[in-house]
Design a protein around this motif. Sequence first.
Motif, PDB file in Angstrom:
ATOM      1  N   ARG A 262     -11.187  37.041  35.834  1.00  0.00           N
ATOM      2  CA  ARG A 262     -12.285  38.004  35.919  1.00  0.00           C
ATOM      3  C   ARG A 262     -13.445  37.663  34.995  1.00  0.00           C
ATOM      4  O   ARG A 262     -14.495  38.280  35.100  1.00  0.00           O
ATOM      5  N   CYS A 263     -13.238  36.706  34.085  1.00  0.00           N
ATOM      6  CA  CYS A 263     -14.299  36.385  33.129  1.00  0.00           C
ATOM      7  C   CYS A 263     -14.786  34.957  33.343  1.00  0.00           C
ATOM      8  O   CYS A 263     -14.006  34.061  33.604  1.00  0.00           O
ATOM      9  N   ALA A 264     -16.087  34.758  33.198  1.00  0.00           N
ATOM     10  CA  ALA A 264     -16.655  33.417  33.268  1.00  0.00           C
ATOM     11  C   ALA A 264     -17.726  33.297  32.205  1.00  0.00           C
ATOM     12  O   ALA A 264     -18.636  34.126  32.152  1.00  0.00           O
ATOM     13  N   VAL A 265     -17.617  32.271  31.353  1.00  0.00           N
ATOM     14  CA  VAL A 265     -18.664  32.015  30.366  1.00  0.00           C
ATOM     15  C   VAL A 265     -19.849  31.431  31.117  1.00  0.00           C
ATOM     16  O   VAL A 265     -19.699  30.497  31.899  1.00  0.00           O
ATOM     17  N   LEU A 266     -21.031  32.014  30.937  1.00  0.00           N
ATOM     18  CA  LEU A 266     -22.194  31.594  31.721  1.00  0.00           C
ATOM     19  C   LEU A 266     -22.819  30.351  31.116  1.00  0.00           C
ATOM     20  O   LEU A 266     -23.064  30.273  29.919  1.00  0.00           O
ATOM     21  N   CYS A 267     -23.075  29.406  32.025  1.00  0.00           N
ATOM     22  CA  CYS A 267     -23.595  28.098  31.641  1.00  0.00           C
ATOM     23  C   CYS A 267     -24.933  28.214  30.915  1.00  0.00           C
ATOM     24  O   CYS A 267     -25.865  28.805  31.423  1.00  0.00           O
ATOM     25  N   GLY A 268     -25.016  27.676  29.721  1.00  0.00           N
ATOM     26  CA  GLY A 268     -26.303  27.562  29.033  1.00  0.00           C
ATOM     27  C   GLY A 268     -26.731  28.791  28.265  1.00  0.00           C
ATOM     28  O   GLY A 268     -27.830  28.835  27.729  1.00  0.00           O
ATOM     29  N   ALA A 318     -24.401  47.508  40.035  1.00  0.00           N
ATOM     30  CA  ALA A 318     -23.763  48.584  40.804  1.00  0.00           C
ATOM     31  C   ALA A 318     -22.438  48.149  41.433  1.00  0.00           C
ATOM     32  O   ALA A 318     -21.605  48.995  41.764  1.00  0.00           O
ATOM     33  N   ASP A 319     -22.238  46.827  41.594  1.00  0.00           N
ATOM     34  CA  ASP A 319     -20.963  46.376  42.180  1.00  0.00           C
ATOM     35  C   ASP A 319     -19.858  46.263  41.119  1.00  0.00           C
ATOM     36  O   ASP A 319     -18.767  45.771  41.408  1.00  0.00           O
ATOM     37  N   GLY A 320     -20.161  46.706  39.878  1.00  0.00           N
ATOM     38  CA  GLY A 320     -19.142  46.734  38.835  1.00  0.00           C
ATOM     39  C   GLY A 320     -19.123  45.496  37.964  1.00  0.00           C
ATOM     40  O   GLY A 320     -18.407  45.427  36.969  1.00  0.00           O
ATOM     41  N   ARG A 321     -19.925  44.506  38.328  1.00  0.00           N
ATOM     42  CA  ARG A 321     -20.008  43.287  37.566  1.00  0.00           C
ATOM     43  C   ARG A 321     -20.846  43.530  36.325  1.00  0.00           C
ATOM     44  O   ARG A 321     -21.768  44.340  36.364  1.00  0.00           O
ATOM     45  N   ALA A 322     -20.555  42.820  35.223  1.00  0.00           N
ATOM     46  CA  ALA A 322     -21.361  42.978  34.016  1.00  0.00           C
ATOM     47  C   ALA A 322     -21.598  41.628  33.367  1.00  0.00           C
ATOM     48  O   ALA A 322     -20.774  40.721  33.490  1.00  0.00           O
ATOM     49  N   ILE A 323     -22.735  41.510  32.699  1.00  0.00           N
ATOM     50  CA  ILE A 323     -22.992  40.345  31.862  1.00  0.00           C
ATOM     51  C   ILE A 323     -23.048  40.837  30.420  1.00  0.00           C
ATOM     52  O   ILE A 323     -23.844  41.724  30.100  1.00  0.00           O
ATOM     53  N   VAL A 324     -22.144  40.290  29.595  1.00  0.00           N
ATOM     54  CA  VAL A 324     -22.093  40.657  28.182  1.00  0.00           C
ATOM     55  C   VAL A 324     -22.765  39.542  27.400  1.00  0.00           C
ATOM     56  O   VAL A 324     -22.306  38.397  27.414  1.00  0.00           O
ATOM     57  N   ARG A 325     -23.852  39.868  26.728  1.00  0.00           N
ATOM     58  CA  ARG A 325     -24.589  38.870  25.939  1.00  0.00           C
ATOM     59  C   ARG A 325     -24.230  38.986  24.475  1.00  0.00           C
ATOM     60  O   ARG A 325     -23.842  40.044  24.018  1.00  0.00           O
ATOM     61  N   GLY A 326     -24.403  37.868  23.751  1.00  0.00           N
ATOM     62  CA  GLY A 326     -24.132  37.879  22.320  1.00  0.00           C
ATOM     63  C   GLY A 326     -22.743  37.368  21.998  1.00  0.00           C
ATOM     64  O   GLY A 326     -22.300  37.434  20.862  1.00  0.00           O
ATOM     65  N   THR A 327     -22.041  36.834  23.018  1.00  0.00           N
ATOM     66  CA  THR A 327     -20.715  36.277  22.793  1.00  0.00           C
ATOM     67  C   THR A 327     -20.422  35.217  23.854  1.00  0.00           C
ATOM     68  O   THR A 327     -20.988  35.260  24.948  1.00  0.00           O
ATOM     69  N   VAL A 328     -19.564  34.247  23.483  1.00  0.00           N
ATOM     70  CA  VAL A 328     -19.029  33.332  24.493  1.00  0.00           C
ATOM     71  C   VAL A 328     -17.513  33.487  24.540  1.00  0.00           C
ATOM     72  O   VAL A 328     -16.816  32.656  25.128  1.00  0.00           O
ATOM     73  N   ASP A 329     -17.020  34.563  23.936  1.00  0.00           N
ATOM     74  CA  ASP A 329     -15.586  34.818  23.894  1.00  0.00           C
ATOM     75  C   ASP A 329     -15.200  35.769  25.036  1.00  0.00           C
ATOM     76  O   ASP A 329     -15.566  36.948  25.017  1.00  0.00           O
ATOM     77  N   PRO A 330     -14.473  35.264  26.037  1.00  0.00           N
ATOM     78  CA  PRO A 330     -14.129  36.123  27.173  1.00  0.00           C
ATOM     79  C   PRO A 330     -13.343  37.369  26.769  1.00  0.00           C
ATOM     80  O   PRO A 330     -13.480  38.418  27.398  1.00  0.00           O
TER      81      PRO A 330
END
Length: 343
Positions: A262-268, A318-330
């Motif tokens: 369910r988690c993916a570290v975003l490239c870059g 709205a589809d429940g997805r989130a982007i958490v910024r300030g971390t690369v720790d899933p």
Amino acid sequence: MILPGFGTEAQDRLRASCALVVGCGALGCAAIDLLARAGVGRLVLVDRDVVEPTNLQRQSLYVDADARAGAPKAEAAARRVKAIDPALRAEPCVEHVSAENAAELVGDCDVVVDGLDNYRTRYLLNDAAVSLGKAFVHAGAVAFRGTSMPVLAGVAGAAGLARADAPCLRCVFPDVPPPGEGETCDTAGVFGPVVAAVGAQAAAQAIKLLAGRIDLVDRALWSIDMAGNRVARVPLAGAGRADCACCGARRFEFLGAQVADRCAVLCGRNAVQVLPPAPVAIDLAALRDRLASIGAFDVRDGMLVGEVPGAMSLAVFADGRAIVRGTVDPVAARAAYDRFVGA
Ligand SMILES: [Zn+2]
């Protein structure tokens, strides 16, 4: 229209056609601009991410205001395309492409263009295109290098091509590179001109396919290296493999896969994407009200954004997805998601 092969009939076909561009980053931007200006009637633009200032070095559809607003890329790209041609139908789709929605997206278009930065989703599109009888144009770039290749395995029969001469992506690259191996734009960077060149090569093949001129398609694995100053072309004739899991055995392993992680570290970026455990529809305004005690959250462009404790920020769709910024720790990102959005 003056160009040989692109007269009235080809123009009519282009206007009636639909291209699905998955990934509206640097490659996607380059291809989308060319497809829009070539007169493709309908563009479905898919990207799960938002525009950031560091994107502007190479992602040519976006401007400073998009980055300042943190606009979803698919929305900003659609706005730009409509500014180029108000008659064009541009449909933004701010979603993560998964086994659950790939067939629906691919089934609804005439050609699929790869603007992705990850192999797993690329192989998923390869599966969907071959199984649904669609053409797929692969493109990828990192650092100073890029490749493009048309995947005609899904349309070989209709086009009168021998199966062996119309390989899919897995005929040429059988397996997904394991995580941590190979360069990413995170570790190696991306040279702006290389994505323009690769995006143009991919758009050229897509335009030929949509105009009904499959005979003009460059049926080769094409690559460019702007550090070594080389261009290479390996013809694909004979590269189709009877034992290929996808187009040979028709085992669509990526299309059939469940979303394992369910988690993916975003490239870059200093950010992690977290998916909901099951499909959901979130009332963003209600969530904003629930989070009022934590801080000021805003709903804009179809997402809820704000700061959360731990020097992180949260963007919830709205589809429940989130982007958490300030971390690369899933784990930290998952924890923030579970805590503030709810698992
Ligand atoms: Zn294959």
